[in-house]
Design a protein around this motif. Sequence first.
Motif: not given
Length: 458
Positions: A206-207, A210-211, A223-228, A230-231
């Motif tokens: 998901s992480l 989504v981005p 948030w998109s870079w943080l999500s990547l 975090s994945s």
Amino acid sequence: MLALVLAAQFMALLDVFIVNVAAPTIGSDLHASGADLQLVIAGYTITYSVLMITGARLGDRLGHARVHLAGLALFTAASLACGLAQGADELIVFRLVQGAGSALMIPQVLSLIQRTFTGEGRARALGVYSAVLAVGAAAGQVLGGVLVDADLFGTGWRPVFLVNVPVGVVLLLLGPRVLPLGGAAERERSRGLDVPGLLLLGGAVSLLTVPLVLGQEEDWPLWSWLSLASSAVVFGLFCGYESRLARRGGAPLIAPRVLRHPGMGLSVLRILAAMAVNGGFLFALTLHVQGGLGYSALRAGLTFAPTAVVFGVVGLTWRRWPASWQRALIPAGFVVAALGVTGVGLSFHGGGEGGAGLYLAFAGVGTGLALGFGPTLTRALATVRPEDAADASGLLATVTQLGQLIGVAAFGTLFLNRLESLGSPQAYTSAEALLTCTLALAAAAAVGAVSGLVLRRR
């Protein structure tokens, strides 16, 4: 059995692409915002990717045929709900449910092929499977254009969803008669369902997903870079947990012997490369011919037909080619794909519509990707034990989907950023951006060939 499960596979794949060409009509009819349309298109892909491994494991636990039919029923009901939706919010929710239905349905296709066919029969079945993947991608563009342009009974965009309903009902009626509803899968029920592993892997995917799906449209916010990032962390936690579980004698989500299977790592790499090139090529070319050259949705869809036809023909026939060629097919395929995508970029260069060389380049793309993907998938699954079919199927189906997403995100971003930096006129600058993108796609295909050779030596 093969015809039934591949018809369901085709329908689910069609739905990834068919909605793209209907997006403008959906937006005007439902007064949907850009973000709403984004979620209508991307919501299906997000749940589809995130739940794929879960669907594979449930098939292993409950029976592949039963879970396939359950996913097909959910997909068909959600398609009806999408076609009848009265607002953007409803449509987004039903698209998420539709993706969940696909995630239950699609992993069972490879598992059923693995458990039903052996030897040359399995290789032929996997060849047909590969061909369906290519034809479904192109057919989605074409059929979407046809249905939207036809505006059947004044229904506008709704038939792009409703077309699934009669097909789904027929498959549900035939399914119990031709699918193996008992037998091999039941013997695997003693293997526990790794819920923590499912949650960790679902979170990691998901992480990542989504981005990749939403980042470009949102101009890649923080948030998109943080999500990547975090994945990667969550995926590391998943790997650590699975390793500890295996050492304790538990039942990890993906059996370690599948990951250690000879050639599996190389197969994952090659499938990622082939699908990334495929996804990036389709996305960038669609943007060019519809945005830069002003093609209609139908004409844009027909543009992809030569690539899909050649992909299908090669995917069905490569096993009958001379035995002396077989070892070189996969690296040669990546090289041919690299030459093909470069040829497409050069054919459109200058803002023109290409010439005879364009169709040769399209044939090269279809041939190269078919040889990069089909033999890789066949060889990866050829020697996997039947009891490991769910693990291998879920892994490779997820990798296939993630490869497409990564290709769209990476090469789509490159195309759009290059287009923005060049300015006007549109046809010329779009062609320049496409050439830049195709050169990057060629480099990715070349890496697929070279890295495969290096890993094989090791």
